[in-house]
Design a protein around this motif. Structure first.
Motif, PDB file in Angstrom:
ATOM      1  N   TYR A 322     -23.078  79.068 -26.028  1.00 29.16           N
ATOM      2  CA  TYR A 322     -23.589  78.187 -24.744  1.00 29.16           C
ATOM      3  C   TYR A 322     -24.658  77.501 -25.458  1.00 29.16           C
ATOM      4  O   TYR A 322     -25.637  78.057 -25.921  1.00 29.16           O
ATOM      5  N   TYR A 323     -24.515  76.313 -25.374  1.00 33.75           N
ATOM      6  CA  TYR A 323     -25.653  75.313 -25.914  1.00 33.75           C
ATOM      7  C   TYR A 323     -26.725  74.901 -24.943  1.00 33.75           C
ATOM      8  O   TYR A 323     -27.392  73.886 -25.200  1.00 33.75           O
ATOM      9  N   GLY A 324     -26.385  75.488 -23.687  1.00 33.48           N
ATOM     10  CA  GLY A 324     -27.589  74.749 -22.832  1.00 33.48           C
ATOM     11  C   GLY A 324     -26.988  73.752 -21.873  1.00 33.48           C
ATOM     12  O   GLY A 324     -25.894  73.312 -22.311  1.00 33.48           O
ATOM     13  N   GLU A 325     -27.735  73.945 -20.788  1.00 35.34           N
ATOM     14  CA  GLU A 325     -27.060  72.720 -19.760  1.00 35.34           C
ATOM     15  C   GLU A 325     -27.100  71.597 -20.177  1.00 35.34           C
ATOM     16  O   GLU A 325     -28.150  71.065 -20.684  1.00 35.34           O
ATOM     17  N   GLY A 326     -26.188  70.565 -19.783  1.00 36.99           N
ATOM     18  CA  GLY A 326     -26.179  69.204 -20.392  1.00 36.99           C
ATOM     19  C   GLY A 326     -25.435  68.997 -21.763  1.00 36.99           C
ATOM     20  O   GLY A 326     -25.312  67.842 -22.080  1.00 36.99           O
ATOM     21  N   ALA A 327     -25.726  69.967 -22.459  1.00 39.25           N
ATOM     22  CA  ALA A 327     -25.332  69.805 -23.887  1.00 39.25           C
ATOM     23  C   ALA A 327     -23.829  69.727 -23.859  1.00 39.25           C
ATOM     24  O   ALA A 327     -23.064  70.498 -23.089  1.00 39.25           O
ATOM     25  N   ILE A 328     -23.256  68.663 -24.669  1.00 38.56           N
ATOM     26  CA  ILE A 328     -21.664  68.488 -24.835  1.00 38.56           C
ATOM     27  C   ILE A 328     -21.027  69.547 -25.617  1.00 38.56           C
ATOM     28  O   ILE A 328     -21.525  69.439 -26.793  1.00 38.56           O
ATOM     29  N   ASN A 329     -20.068  70.115 -25.197  1.00 40.59           N
ATOM     30  CA  ASN A 329     -19.352  71.322 -26.048  1.00 40.59           C
ATOM     31  C   ASN A 329     -17.926  70.981 -25.895  1.00 40.59           C
ATOM     32  O   ASN A 329     -17.407  71.280 -24.856  1.00 40.59           O
ATOM     33  N   LEU A 330     -17.399  70.244 -26.880  1.00 40.98           N
ATOM     34  CA  LEU A 330     -16.079  70.030 -27.037  1.00 40.98           C
ATOM     35  C   LEU A 330     -15.104  71.087 -26.696  1.00 40.98           C
ATOM     36  O   LEU A 330     -14.271  71.361 -25.939  1.00 40.98           O
ATOM     37  N   VAL A 331     -15.566  72.129 -27.490  1.00 37.52           N
ATOM     38  CA  VAL A 331     -14.773  73.543 -27.547  1.00 37.52           C
ATOM     39  C   VAL A 331     -14.607  73.998 -26.008  1.00 37.52           C
ATOM     40  O   VAL A 331     -13.597  74.232 -25.653  1.00 37.52           O
ATOM     41  N   ALA A 332     -15.697  74.070 -25.753  1.00 37.78           N
ATOM     42  CA  ALA A 332     -15.777  74.703 -24.295  1.00 37.78           C
ATOM     43  C   ALA A 332     -15.190  73.879 -23.258  1.00 37.78           C
ATOM     44  O   ALA A 332     -14.320  74.539 -22.441  1.00 37.78           O
ATOM     45  N   LEU A 333     -15.147  72.617 -23.452  1.00 38.75           N
ATOM     46  CA  LEU A 333     -14.504  71.819 -22.378  1.00 38.75           C
ATOM     47  C   LEU A 333     -13.045  71.970 -22.473  1.00 38.75           C
ATOM     48  O   LEU A 333     -12.261  72.038 -21.609  1.00 38.75           O
ATOM     49  N   HIS A 334     -12.611  71.900 -23.767  1.00 40.61           N
ATOM     50  CA  HIS A 334     -10.985  71.930 -23.818  1.00 40.61           C
ATOM     51  C   HIS A 334     -10.630  73.359 -23.340  1.00 40.61           C
ATOM     52  O   HIS A 334      -9.792  73.797 -22.908  1.00 40.61           O
ATOM     53  N   GLY A 335     -11.602  74.257 -23.684  1.00 45.27           N
ATOM     54  CA  GLY A 335     -11.340  75.815 -23.031  1.00 45.27           C
ATOM     55  C   GLY A 335     -11.083  75.931 -21.764  1.00 45.27           C
ATOM     56  O   GLY A 335     -10.137  76.778 -21.216  1.00 45.27           O
ATOM     57  N   SER A 336     -11.810  75.176 -21.043  1.00 44.14           N
ATOM     58  CA  SER A 336     -11.765  75.240 -19.521  1.00 44.14           C
ATOM     59  C   SER A 336     -10.918  74.206 -18.936  1.00 44.14           C
ATOM     60  O   SER A 336     -10.767  74.009 -17.956  1.00 44.14           O
TER      61      SER A 336
END
Lengths: 358, 247
Positions: A322-336
């Motif tokens: 988790y890179y903090g709120e507002g940080a874009i995290n493509l892996v996490a977005l794909h994951g969810s």
């Protein structure tokens, strides 16, 4: 010096719980253990612990804790947010449900009231230093066993950690946090369904019940249409064994679902018993909740147990950096599944990983 | 022996001897329990996480992840078929002090009235009877003791007390018991016993063991307080109320 966590405010009915105390029925010792063992397991997965490592369980209202010595990494396994206050700067940071947060010495974490459900957990990376009583650290306050000194957590209690938090660059978050519905509970009829007429049993599995305000770790009292026993049978039997999930029908006909701290024997007839795969839902039942019961077979109950284990695995595998709120995290977005979105487009109410109710 | 197997969810079942009550039931349950335990100890029966004894039934609790409900139930069905032998147990005999006075005995007068006995006669009857320890349950260390003399048998109170003090000696139906902990409870309270019945640090956490026997000795309030103090500070050992083993 050992890392330690201090309870500034205990929240509501907060206690130390692990898997529970099994195998001491012959001494009359209740099993206790986490009211929601699934949340406990997932919370421990967040911080990399063994699944049933002892954690702080709270009911409705979370505690406020402080890193008294060293740094402490906490998993927030609850449908509640929290507020972190950094000791050095007095800056406040928002903490999302189902993420880890590392407190440096002096930092405090205030857990907000649950937005839904009834139980939440603070899991501690590395685990707490506790003395097991009869193979478990679960608190059973009535007999003064387990936890830190046999009682519920109090303000100013100090909980020592087994190890210091490992320094980390980023926290963890569970992208597929568990979605727990409590409106339907699957049961196996018995052991005393023969105390009730067919009409009473039909009413029990077709009517809706409401959870009363009388809810604790021992049991959940329901309100609704009374379930009447056969006049020749009554509501008083020669006491027999109880387990969590057993549904007692006392003389007033209003069901009581037994919880983790229930007695080991009791004298009310039990019309049905909640299946193992649904026991964790009992930990999330709060006053006012509407519930229905559905009768299943042993085979169906076992299939649901396997489904639940798969679901827990899905949630566990969704834990990511988790890179903090507002940080874009493509892996996490794909994951969810928010980007591919294929599943959602066809079925708006369906979230990947959501456990089906029926 | 007539028996019934009752489903208690997908991970527990109860074996009941429906025609038995009291001492005879508890003895059968104990024999079945010992059989199952020796199968477990011998490595022949897996997945059982607890056994809960009651007056005429035994509840077998399984680890749901093992998915061996039918297998274990089948094994226990076989064990129930083996003939049960007459009781040959040699249990411990206990004489526990009880103060049947004042605030310790809130229901004594009512029980005396309902049984048409004097208070002294109730005390004499309750204390001199030798009770079998049927099983430990309900609360840690809570002994179910039977059988109460016929004349002292009354159903549970219609409205249970929210708070029964720890140490309360109580009666209901054909049984008497001691509450080791403060708890809600519906039994009639005849007195108070100062002896601790459970301690998780003892090798056997429950003082009393099923198969043993208990009778009571009436003590004054003053003696009760002295005993309570001596037991609390460790001057007196709870096992000093145990007499020789039955042979």
């Amino acid at each position: 010096m050992d890392a330690a966590l201090k309870i500034l405010s205990p929240g509501l009915m907060s206690s130390i719980q692990d898997k529970g105390r099994f195998g001491f029925g012959r001494f009359g010792v209740p099993r206790s253990g986490a009211a929601d063992p699934v949340f406990l397991r997932l919370g421990n997965a967040l911080v990399g612990n063994d699944p049933y490592e002892a954690a702080i369980e709270f009911r409705f209202l979370g505690p406020t804790v402080k890193a008294e010595a060293g740094s402490v990494c906490i998993g927030l396994a609850a449908d509640a947010a929290a507020e972190l206050t950094r000791a050095q700067t007095q800056e406040k940071e928002h903490v999302s449900p189902w993420q880890t947060v590392t407190l440096n010495e002096g930092d405090t974490l205030k857990v907000m009231p649950l937005s839904k459900g009834a139980s939440g957990y603070l899991t501690i990376e590395g685990g707490l230093q506790l003395m097991p009583v009869l193979n478990s650290t679960s608190t059973y306050a009535r007999a003064g066993i387990g936890g830190t000194n046999g009682s519920l957590l109090q303000a100013n209690d100090i909980l020592k950690l087994k190890t210091k938090a490992t320094p980390r660059e980023f926290e963890k978050i569970m992208n597929k946090a568990p979605q727990v519905s409590t409106d339907l509970l699957h049961v196996i009829l018995g052991p005393q369904d023969d105390y009730f007429s067919d009409e009473s049993v039909t009413g029990f599995v077709s009517n809706s019940f409401k959870v009363s305000s009388d809810v604790d770790r021992m049991g959940i009292r329901l309100e609704g249409t009374p379930v009447n026993s056969l006049p020749e049978k009554g509501n008083d039997l020669i006491s027999d064994g109880l387990v969590a999930g057993a549904i007692q029908i006392p003389g007033n006909g209003l069901p009581i679902i037994l919880g983790a701290d229930c007695h080991l024997v009791g004298g009310y007839p039990k019309i049905a018993t909640v299946i193992s795969a649904d026991l964790f839902r009992l930990g999330q039942l709060g006053p006012g909740a509407d519930i229905k019961f559905k009768s299943v077979t042993l085979e169906q109950a076992q299939a649901k147990y396997n489904d639940l284990e798969k679901y827990i695995e899905t949630c566990t595998h969704s834990i990511q950096n988790y890179y903090g709120e507002g940080a874009i995290n493509l892996v996490a977005l794909h994951g969810s599944n928010l980007i591919s979105g294929v599943v959602d487009a066809h079925s708006p109410g369906h979230f990947p990983g959501r456990l089906e109710d029926t | 022996m007539e028996n019934r197997f009752l489903m208690l969810g997908d991970a527990s079942f109860t074996v009941e001897f429906p025609t038995l009550t009291g001492i005879a039931g508890a003895r059968k349950v104990r024999q079945l329990r010992n059989r199952i335990q020796s199968e477990i100890d011998g490595g022949h029966l897996d997945g059982i996480i607890d056994l809960v004894s009651a007056t005429r039934s035994l509840t077998v609790c399984l680890d749901p992840s093992r998915m061996n409900f039918l297998e274990v139930r089948g094994a226990v069905e076989k064990l129930v078929q083996d003939p049960f032998v007459e009781n040959t147990e040699a249990g411990e005999i206990w004489t526990l002090p009880v103060c049947y006075e004042g605030e310790y005995a809130p229901d004594l007068d009512e029980v005396a009235q309902r049984s048409k006995l004097s208070v002294n006669e109730v005390i004499q009857l309750h204390s001199s009877t030798v009770y079998d320890i049927l099983f430990i349950g309900f609360l840690p260390g809570f002994p179910f003791l039977a059988e109460l003399p016929e004349i002292l048998r009354f159903p549970r109170r219609t409205s249970p007390r929210l708070r029964v003090p720890a140490g309360s000696v109580a009666i209901a139906n054909d049984q008497t018991a001691i509450y080791p902990w403060e708890s809600p409870g519906g039994w009639h309270l005849l007195g108070r016993c100062p002896v601790p019945l459970f301690n998780s640090t003892w090798a056997e956490p429950s003082l009393l063991t099923p198969g043993g026997q208990v009778s009571f000795e009436a003590v004054s309030e003053k003696d009760f307080k002295t005993l309570e103090t001596d037991l609390t500070c460790g001057q007196l050992n709870p096992t000093s109320f145990r007499s020789v083993k039955r042979g």
